[in-house]
Write a protein that holds these residues in place. Structure first.
Motif, PDB file in Angstrom:
ATOM      1  N   UNK A 239       0.828  -1.206   0.000  1.00  0.00           N
ATOM      2  CA  UNK A 239       0.000   0.000   0.000  1.00  0.00           C
ATOM      3  C   UNK A 239       0.860   1.252   0.000  1.00  0.00           C
ATOM      4  N   UNK A 240       1.923   1.243   0.790  1.00  0.00           N
ATOM      5  CA  UNK A 240       2.800   2.417   0.854  1.00  0.00           C
ATOM      6  C   UNK A 240       3.449   2.706  -0.504  1.00  0.00           C
ATOM      7  N   UNK A 241       3.642   1.676  -1.289  1.00  0.00           N
ATOM      8  CA  UNK A 241       4.268   1.856  -2.593  1.00  0.00           C
ATOM      9  C   UNK A 241       3.331   2.461  -3.623  1.00  0.00           C
ATOM     10  N   UNK A 242       2.017   2.294  -3.421  1.00  0.00           N
ATOM     11  CA  UNK A 242       1.079   2.727  -4.467  1.00  0.00           C
ATOM     12  C   UNK A 242       0.297   3.984  -4.111  1.00  0.00           C
ATOM     13  N   UNK A 243       0.327   4.418  -2.860  1.00  0.00           N
ATOM     14  CA  UNK A 243      -0.459   5.596  -2.504  1.00  0.00           C
ATOM     15  C   UNK A 243       0.435   6.747  -2.071  1.00  0.00           C
ATOM     16  N   UNK A 244       0.041   7.942  -2.473  1.00  0.00           N
ATOM     17  CA  UNK A 244       0.733   9.160  -2.058  1.00  0.00           C
ATOM     18  C   UNK A 244      -0.136   9.977  -1.094  1.00  0.00           C
ATOM     19  N   UNK A 245      -1.346   9.502  -0.819  1.00  0.00           N
ATOM     20  CA  UNK A 245      -2.250  10.211   0.073  1.00  0.00           C
ATOM     21  C   UNK A 245      -1.661  10.249   1.487  1.00  0.00           C
ATOM     22  N   UNK A 246      -1.396  11.435   2.027  1.00  0.00           N
ATOM     23  CA  UNK A 246      -0.704  11.511   3.330  1.00  0.00           C
ATOM     24  C   UNK A 246      -1.493  10.878   4.466  1.00  0.00           C
ATOM     25  N   UNK A 247      -2.813  11.059   4.484  1.00  0.00           N
ATOM     26  CA  UNK A 247      -3.612  10.478   5.563  1.00  0.00           C
ATOM     27  C   UNK A 247      -3.587   8.954   5.497  1.00  0.00           C
ATOM     28  N   UNK A 248      -3.715   8.422   4.284  1.00  0.00           N
ATOM     29  CA  UNK A 248      -3.696   6.972   4.130  1.00  0.00           C
ATOM     30  C   UNK A 248      -2.314   6.415   4.474  1.00  0.00           C
ATOM     31  N   UNK A 251      -1.989   6.252   8.145  1.00  0.00           N
ATOM     32  CA  UNK A 251      -2.786   5.136   8.686  1.00  0.00           C
ATOM     33  C   UNK A 251      -2.058   3.800   8.485  1.00  0.00           C
ATOM     34  N   UNK A 252      -1.482   3.630   7.302  1.00  0.00           N
ATOM     35  CA  UNK A 252      -0.758   2.390   7.003  1.00  0.00           C
ATOM     36  C   UNK A 252       0.489   2.281   7.873  1.00  0.00           C
ATOM     37  N   UNK A 253       1.211   3.370   8.030  1.00  0.00           N
ATOM     38  CA  UNK A 253       2.419   3.355   8.855  1.00  0.00           C
ATOM     39  C   UNK A 253       2.097   3.002  10.293  1.00  0.00           C
ATOM     40  N   UNK A 254       1.009   3.566  10.811  1.00  0.00           N
ATOM     41  CA  UNK A 254       0.581   3.235  12.175  1.00  0.00           C
ATOM     42  C   UNK A 254       0.238   1.749  12.297  1.00  0.00           C
ATOM     43  N   UNK A 255      -0.425   1.218  11.267  1.00  0.00           N
ATOM     44  CA  UNK A 255      -0.774  -0.210  11.285  1.00  0.00           C
ATOM     45  C   UNK A 255       0.472  -1.078  11.251  1.00  0.00           C
TER      46      UNK A 255
END
Length: 262
Positions: A239-248, A251-255
């Motif tokens: 997910x981190x590789x495909x999204x640039x949305x800061x909020x998302x 959220x992924x980093x926290x997960x």
């Protein structure tokens, strides 16, 4: 099987043939099934539409021809009685039963129209799926679930009014349509307590639509539930590789940070 899905994940959006792709997505649930009869059925639908719609020039005439063939001759209809049956979102079963959900029937309508070079799109409407026949400037909108009934401005406006807010209807990209098809199955599987079945479907989604972050998120969530921590970490990293949305991304980093260490 995985080769077909991997190939589907690599082809350009405009090269996706919706009915053929939907058959490939259904095949893993029908091991050993010969797809030749299903290809023959799709070809027969195209042949009949070519004959019935030979003089159809306007969007309205083409919509009528599609209804005459797909509903009148081949008997495809919405399954209102057993709406939540997973078979309604499985194109092999839909072709067998001649019953389906709005999205699976819309795939058949749009794909059959496109076989003749007609302009057709699947429309994303809140809680429903419709089909637009014709150019964006003046399309005819129909509801395949109800036999191809025309959707006029008043009904469309009612469908687009959600919670007091008016939303805009948009044509769905091919991959988004296929994701919607699998999402229907996955959500029903999870509601039925079949988490691993839902996970299998999300894996199928991320294979054929790797740029769609929602599927990766749901895949990771179910992998965590199934104690597949390394797999969940890989899904969240994807997910981190495909999204640039800061909020998302936050959220992924926290997960990721919350995952137990090996």
């Amino acid at each position: 099987m995985h080769e077909d899905l991997n190939r589907l994940g690599l082809v350009e959006e405009g090269e996706i043939v919706l009915d053929e792709a939907a058959l490939s997505l259904a095949l893993p649930d029908h091991p050993g099934t010969d797809l030749a009869p299903y290809h023959d059925l799709l070809d027969a639908m195209e042949t009949r539409l070519d004959l019935v719609g030979v003089e159809a020039e306007t969007p309205a005439e083409r919509a009528e021809a599609l209804a005459a063939v797909l509903v009148g001759e081949f008997g495809f209809a919405g399954d209102a009685e057993t709406y939540d049956d997973p078979a309604n979102a499985d194109l092999i079963s839909v072709l067998d039963r001649r019953r389906g959900l709005p999205v699976s029937l819309s795939i058949l309508w749009v794909a059959t129209a496109r076989r003749l070079g007609w302009s057709a799109e699947v429309l994303d409407v809140p809680g429903h799926v419709l089909v637009a026949i014709g150019t964006e400037a003046a399309p005819v909108i129909v509801d395949p679930f109800t036999g191809g009934v025309r959707v006029g401005p008043e009904r469309l406006a009612a469908l687009l009014q959600t919670g007091g807010e008016v939303v805009h209807v948009a044509a769905m990209p091919n991959r988004a349509v296929l994701v919607r098809l699998l999402q229907n199955q996955a959500s029903r599987a999870e509601l039925a307590g079949k988490g691993r079945r839902a996970l299998e479907l999300y894996i199928r989604m991320t294979t054929m639509a790797p740029a769609y972050p929602h599927a990766w998120w749901e895949r990771a969530r179910l992998e965590i539930v199934d104690q597949q921590i390394a797999a969940a970490r890989a899904s969240l990293s994807a997910m981190l590789e495909i999204t640039r949305d800061p909020d998302l991304r936050r959220r992924v980093t926290n997960a990721l940070d919350a995952l137990p260490t090996d």
